[in-house]
Design a protein around this motif. Structure first.
Motif, PDB file in Angstrom:
ATOM      1  N   LEU A 109       9.620  14.734   3.697  1.00 10.70           N
ATOM      2  CA  LEU A 109       8.604  15.770   3.694  1.00 10.70           C
ATOM      3  C   LEU A 109       7.271  15.053   3.484  1.00 10.70           C
ATOM      4  O   LEU A 109       7.087  14.409   2.446  1.00 10.70           O
ATOM      5  CB  LEU A 109       8.906  16.709   2.524  1.00 10.70           C
ATOM      6  CG  LEU A 109       8.559  18.163   2.622  1.00 10.70           C
ATOM      7  CD1 LEU A 109       9.093  18.781   3.897  1.00 10.70           C
ATOM      8  CD2 LEU A 109       9.103  18.895   1.405  1.00 10.70           C
ATOM      9  N   SER A 110       6.383  15.104   4.471  1.00  8.79           N
ATOM     10  CA  SER A 110       5.109  14.389   4.299  1.00  8.79           C
ATOM     11  C   SER A 110       4.293  15.121   3.240  1.00  8.79           C
ATOM     12  O   SER A 110       4.537  16.289   2.952  1.00  8.79           O
ATOM     13  CB  SER A 110       4.344  14.326   5.614  1.00  8.79           C
ATOM     14  OG  SER A 110       3.745  15.566   5.848  1.00  8.79           O
ATOM     15  N   SER A 111       3.286  14.408   2.680  1.00  3.98           N
ATOM     16  CA  SER A 111       2.536  14.967   1.545  1.00  3.98           C
ATOM     17  C   SER A 111       1.821  16.265   1.912  1.00  3.98           C
ATOM     18  O   SER A 111       1.630  17.137   1.077  1.00  3.98           O
ATOM     19  CB  SER A 111       1.527  13.950   1.040  1.00  3.98           C
ATOM     20  OG  SER A 111       0.622  13.634   2.066  1.00  3.98           O
ATOM     21  N   LYS A 438      -7.541  -2.789  10.714  1.00  4.83           N
ATOM     22  CA  LYS A 438      -8.240  -2.210   9.578  1.00  4.83           C
ATOM     23  C   LYS A 438      -8.041  -0.703   9.699  1.00  4.83           C
ATOM     24  O   LYS A 438      -8.228  -0.143  10.784  1.00  4.83           O
ATOM     25  CB  LYS A 438      -9.729  -2.557   9.648  1.00  4.83           C
ATOM     26  CG  LYS A 438     -10.549  -1.968   8.516  1.00  4.83           C
ATOM     27  CD  LYS A 438     -12.014  -2.375   8.697  1.00  4.83           C
ATOM     28  CE  LYS A 438     -12.942  -1.615   7.775  1.00  4.83           C
ATOM     29  NZ  LYS A 438     -12.714  -1.803   6.365  1.00  4.83           N
ATOM     30  N   PHE A 439      -7.649  -0.060   8.611  1.00  3.11           N
ATOM     31  CA  PHE A 439      -7.510   1.394   8.663  1.00  3.11           C
ATOM     32  C   PHE A 439      -8.912   1.984   8.709  1.00  3.11           C
ATOM     33  O   PHE A 439      -9.747   1.662   7.876  1.00  3.11           O
ATOM     34  CB  PHE A 439      -6.746   1.914   7.438  1.00  3.11           C
ATOM     35  CG  PHE A 439      -6.590   3.407   7.463  1.00  3.11           C
ATOM     36  CD1 PHE A 439      -5.500   3.994   8.075  1.00  3.11           C
ATOM     37  CD2 PHE A 439      -7.557   4.236   6.901  1.00  3.11           C
ATOM     38  CE1 PHE A 439      -5.367   5.382   8.141  1.00  3.11           C
ATOM     39  CE2 PHE A 439      -7.435   5.622   6.959  1.00  3.11           C
ATOM     40  CZ  PHE A 439      -6.336   6.180   7.569  1.00  3.11           C
ATOM     41  N   VAL A 440      -9.180   2.843   9.685  1.00  2.00           N
ATOM     42  CA  VAL A 440     -10.520   3.428   9.784  1.00  2.00           C
ATOM     43  C   VAL A 440     -10.539   4.835   9.198  1.00  2.00           C
ATOM     44  O   VAL A 440     -11.275   5.133   8.280  1.00  2.00           O
ATOM     45  CB  VAL A 440     -11.030   3.421  11.247  1.00  2.00           C
ATOM     46  CG1 VAL A 440     -12.405   4.063  11.345  1.00  2.00           C
ATOM     47  CG2 VAL A 440     -11.095   1.999  11.779  1.00  2.00           C
ATOM     48  N   SER A 561       3.168  10.413  -6.067  1.00  2.00           N
ATOM     49  CA  SER A 561       3.174   9.092  -5.455  1.00  2.00           C
ATOM     50  C   SER A 561       2.485   9.085  -4.095  1.00  2.00           C
ATOM     51  O   SER A 561       1.909   8.091  -3.702  1.00  2.00           O
ATOM     52  CB  SER A 561       4.606   8.593  -5.276  1.00  2.00           C
ATOM     53  OG  SER A 561       5.160   8.315  -6.524  1.00  2.00           O
ATOM     54  N   GLN A 562       2.581  10.169  -3.345  1.00  2.43           N
ATOM     55  CA  GLN A 562       1.993  10.183  -2.002  1.00  2.43           C
ATOM     56  C   GLN A 562       0.725  11.029  -1.938  1.00  2.43           C
ATOM     57  O   GLN A 562       0.210  11.295  -0.854  1.00  2.43           O
ATOM     58  CB  GLN A 562       3.008  10.748  -1.005  1.00  2.43           C
ATOM     59  CG  GLN A 562       3.912   9.686  -0.421  1.00  2.43           C
ATOM     60  CD  GLN A 562       5.036  10.308   0.374  1.00  2.43           C
ATOM     61  OE1 GLN A 562       6.148  10.414  -0.116  1.00  2.43           O
ATOM     62  NE2 GLN A 562       4.751  10.721   1.593  1.00  2.43           N
ATOM     63  N   TYR A 563       0.239  11.441  -3.105  1.00  3.32           N
ATOM     64  CA  TYR A 563      -0.857  12.402  -3.109  1.00  3.32           C
ATOM     65  C   TYR A 563      -2.169  11.817  -2.616  1.00  3.32           C
ATOM     66  O   TYR A 563      -2.557  10.728  -3.014  1.00  3.32           O
ATOM     67  CB  TYR A 563      -1.044  12.976  -4.518  1.00  3.32           C
ATOM     68  CG  TYR A 563      -2.120  14.028  -4.573  1.00  3.32           C
ATOM     69  CD1 TYR A 563      -1.903  15.284  -4.027  1.00  3.32           C
ATOM     70  CD2 TYR A 563      -3.362  13.751  -5.133  1.00  3.32           C
ATOM     71  CE1 TYR A 563      -2.900  16.253  -4.049  1.00  3.32           C
ATOM     72  CE2 TYR A 563      -4.366  14.715  -5.162  1.00  3.32           C
ATOM     73  CZ  TYR A 563      -4.122  15.962  -4.619  1.00  3.32           C
ATOM     74  OH  TYR A 563      -5.102  16.907  -4.640  1.00  3.32           O
TER      75      TYR A 563
HETATM   76  P1  AMP Z   1       2.028  10.557   4.227  1.00  6.78           P
HETATM   77  O1  AMP Z   1       1.641  11.740   5.029  1.00  6.78           O
HETATM   78  O2  AMP Z   1       2.104  10.881   2.787  1.00  6.78           O
HETATM   79  O3  AMP Z   1       3.209   9.876   4.773  1.00  6.78           O
HETATM   80  O4  AMP Z   1       0.814   9.538   4.335  1.00  6.78           O
HETATM   81  C1  AMP Z   1       0.646   8.690   5.426  1.00  6.78           C
HETATM   82  C2  AMP Z   1      -0.814   8.514   5.736  1.00  6.78           C
HETATM   83  O5  AMP Z   1      -1.474   7.856   4.653  1.00  6.78           O
HETATM   84  C3  AMP Z   1      -1.064   7.605   6.920  1.00  6.78           C
HETATM   85  O6  AMP Z   1      -0.912   8.257   8.147  1.00  6.78           O
HETATM   86  C4  AMP Z   1      -2.490   7.161   6.644  1.00  6.78           C
HETATM   87  O7  AMP Z   1      -3.405   8.147   7.058  1.00  6.78           O
HETATM   88  C5  AMP Z   1      -2.507   7.030   5.129  1.00  6.78           C
HETATM   89  N1  AMP Z   1      -2.216   5.626   4.771  1.00  6.78           N
HETATM   90  C6  AMP Z   1      -1.033   5.018   4.592  1.00  6.78           C
HETATM   91  N2  AMP Z   1      -1.167   3.719   4.315  1.00  6.78           N
HETATM   92  C7  AMP Z   1      -2.496   3.474   4.307  1.00  6.78           C
HETATM   93  C8  AMP Z   1      -3.296   2.323   4.100  1.00  6.78           C
HETATM   94  N3  AMP Z   1      -2.775   1.135   3.793  1.00  6.78           N
HETATM   95  N4  AMP Z   1      -4.637   2.465   4.184  1.00  6.78           N
HETATM   96  C9  AMP Z   1      -5.195   3.660   4.462  1.00  6.78           C
HETATM   97  N5  AMP Z   1      -4.498   4.774   4.657  1.00  6.78           N
HETATM   98  C10 AMP Z   1      -3.166   4.692   4.596  1.00  6.78           C
END
Ligand code: AMP
Length: 611
Positions: A109-111, A438-440, A561-563
């Motif tokens: 389940l995504s955040s 690089k994450f934008v 943890s994923q917040y």
């Molecule tokens: P979730 O929906 O909880 O799985 O979160 C995943 C999202 O978190 C990714 O699609 C990114 O937008 C962000 N994310 C994950 N890792 C990174 C990272 N190292 N740097 C920046 N954003 C990240």
């Protein structure tokens, strides 16, 4: 090489965890990335062969072909929306091969904090394997630069509940699925990163109680703690902000060897009571350290003298917390973790010496098949919509160009094929022949009223600039979000701020001006000039408002943890909007040269100009 790697993976899956060999892992990664293009073709072939019997692939007419060209020709680009009918069938208990050859029995389940509502995504053992692959890879490079020994990690990790869908499929957040895997603990021990808190604390049902006990465990094992970590940096900042509130109570618990009555969960009480012994010496030491600090600067190394670094995802939406992290970390290095999502891992931090602001992530070419949509192709479209355009022509991992920005497309071993992740990355260079990204930002637009286009990154820059004005009063922004207010003509941007003290009206007025001026997108500035977009509004909210938002998401099944704080609250997210609105204490409006404000706490505010 890939075959060797794959054999090792299969061996691991048979529950035999190898001793961690740093040099070997580095060597393997170097070899795989030297021929990233070939590894990508082989990875795609393996994914398509393993899942050839899946209904989704069968219907697309691949007829056994596994080359990238046929794959691109037959399989459409999709977003989560297009996959929902398939995912719902799985959740409802259809055990046929729908998306994967081997039926999916677990969902992540995504955040849901970026898009408003959590999404179900298929999870399987292969994704656990890729998680371990990425952890091992980045650990090997990290440990070469910042070695740790036989230590423990103070990890602010929290597992949400795993539940069964009505069709009997297990579901939990991706981090929960990782933490609950029987191999997780052994693997983390091999990486010398075993959490110093017992499972009962990680899996506890009450977030605050778990956090309190994580802190307590950290203090009990303070000399053994080698690193302080979390999945996303927000949890680390949140933990030490909480420490500032509860440190005396923690000292009392340690002094007397009796757990605070705040902790009511029986399993947590039982396990913590075993760990906690009266230790007045330690309590006095911690007390002396805390009172000796100036405004908590350097708290982490003071409490954990053997910690080598602070570790967690620190880029993207976590960047606003860097300043506070540096404050707590003092001289300790901040190391950003890896890059991935509930949909699957993508890239590892193999340059740990780079500060988070300059961090790049090297794609692991063996864990999925990756494509990249040049941003220029998206520019003429509304990137926030989930349109399916056959005109989009993503390039392969070996074809990306340095300096260009792309939206990532993932094909993973758990049933996602050509899935648009919704993240924008910039290619900064190559590690051998695999791109360093690089994450934008998230690709969706955050703030838009008419021709204006502002993203999460634009908002962050604006808040950073205005935060500098606030810093003149030695105050800081604790957290922030935004909203587009269309209730009156013309619509305008609203920025919600929680700050850590009382600022003067003048400074807050300047902050509001600065926010407005910092949105430099031509669509915004021209619309503001002709009043097609109204003056930006800064709304100050009470202390603890963002904590309430966090609790709201936890109630929906998210895990700390994923917040990620939602950086824009849309009109349909009425609960969060209500929490914010209910907690507004002051409002500032930017009127060309004058900022006006309303104090919601005072009945008769002499400056009040708003109805
Ligand atoms: P979730 O929906 O909880 O799985 O979160 C995943 C999202 O978190 C990714 O699609 C990114 O937008 C962000 N994310 C994950 N890792 C990174 C990272 N190292 N740097 C920046 N954003 C990240």
């Amino acid at each position: 090489m890939l075959e060797l790697w794959f054999k090792r993976v299969v061996k691991n899956m048979l529950e035999k965890v190898e001793e961690f060999n740093m040099e070997k892992v580095i060597q393997e990664f170097e070899t795989l990335t030297k021929d990233a293009g070939r590894v990508q073709r082989e990875t795609l072939k393996r994914i398509l062969e393993d899942n050839a019997s899946a209904e989704y692939l069968q219907n697309l007419g691949l007829n056994g072909r596994t080359d990238p060209e046929s794959f691109k020709a037959c399989v459409p680009l999709v977003t989560h929306k297009e996959l929902e009918p398939y995912i719902h069938r799985i959740i409802d208990g259809d055990t046929s091969s729908i998306l994967t050859g081997k039926p999916i029995t677990t969902m992540s389940l995504s955040s849901g904090t970026t898009q408003g509502k959590p999404k179900y995504l298929p999870w399987n053992d292969e994704l656990f394997e890729t998680t371990m692959q990425i952890y091992q890879t980045s650990f090997a490079y990290r440990n070469r630069e910042f070695p740790i020994k036989n230590g423990k990690a103070l990890s602010f990790i929290y597992s949400s509940k795993q539940f069964k869908t009505k069709g009997g499929v297990a579901a939990g957040t991706a981090t929960t699925n990782v933490f609950r895997n029987s191999r997780y603990k052994r693997e983390m021990k091999a990486l010398q990163s075993q959490c110093c808190s017992p499972d009962e604390v990680i899996f506890g049902p009450d977030f605050f109680q778990s956090l309190y006990c994580h802190l307590l465990c950290g203090l009990i094992f303070h000399e053994e703690v080698q690193l302080v970590s979390s999945v996303f940096a927000h949890s680390i900042v949140h933990a030490f902000r909480t420490f500032e509130q509860v440190w005396e109570e923690l000292c009392t618990d340690i002094k007397q060897g009796v757990l605070s009555s705040r902790i009511t969960v029986p399993s947590i009480r039982a396990v913590m009571s075993k760990l906690l012994k009266p230790n007045p010496e330690l309590a006095n030491l911690i007390h002396a350290k805390c009172v000796g600090l100036s405004n908590w600067y350097g708290l982490i190394p003071e409490l954990f003298p053997n910690a080598k670094y602070v570790y967690g995802i620190m880029t993207g939406s976590m960047e606003p917390y860097l300043k506070k992290m540096r404050h707590y970390a003092g001289e300790l290095p901040l190391l950003t973790a890896d890059y991935g999502s509930s949909e699957g891992w993508i890239a590892a931090n193999v340059n740990p010496r780079l500060a988070p602001e300059f961090a790049t992530y090297a794609v692991l070419p063996q864990i999925g098949y990756f494509e990249f949509i040049p941003l220029t192709q998206l520019e003429n479209n509304d990137a926030s919509s989930s349109f399916l355009s056959i005109d989009l022509n993503p390039v392969g991992l070996s074809e990306v160009k340095v300096g260009e920005e792309y939206e990532i497309v993932i094909t993973n071993p758990a049933g996602l094929y050509r899935y648009r992740l919704g993240d924008v990355v910039k290619v900064m260079g190559f590690h051998n022949s695999t791109p360093e990204l690089k994450f934008v930002r998230r690709s969706s637009l955050l703030l838009t009223i008419n021709i204006d286009k502002n993203t999460e990154a634009d908002l962050q820059l604006a808040v950073e600039a205005a935060g500098k004005v606030l810093a003149e009063e030695k105050l800081e922004v604790v957290d922030f979000t935004s909203h587009v207010d269309l209730s009156k003509e013309p619509g305008h941007y609203v920025i919600f701020w929680e700050i850590n003290g009382e600022a003067s009206e003048q400074v807050l007025g300047e902050c509001c001006n600065c926010l407005d001026k910092s949105f430099v997108d031509a669509g915004y500035t021209s619309s503001r000039k002709v009043n097609c977009i109204g003056p930006l509004e800064l709304r100050l909210v009470r202390r603890g408002t963002f904590q309430k938002i966090l609790e709201h998401y936890l109630g929906l099944g998210a895990t700390v943890s994923q917040y990620k704080t939602p950086r824009c609250v849309g009109p349909t997210n009425s609960t969060v909007l209500q929490i914010l609105t209910d907690n507004v204490v002051k409002t500032y409006l930017k009127f060309n040269h004058l900022t006006k404000f309303k104090d919601s706490r005072k009945k008769t505010c002499p400056h009040c100009v708003l109805s």
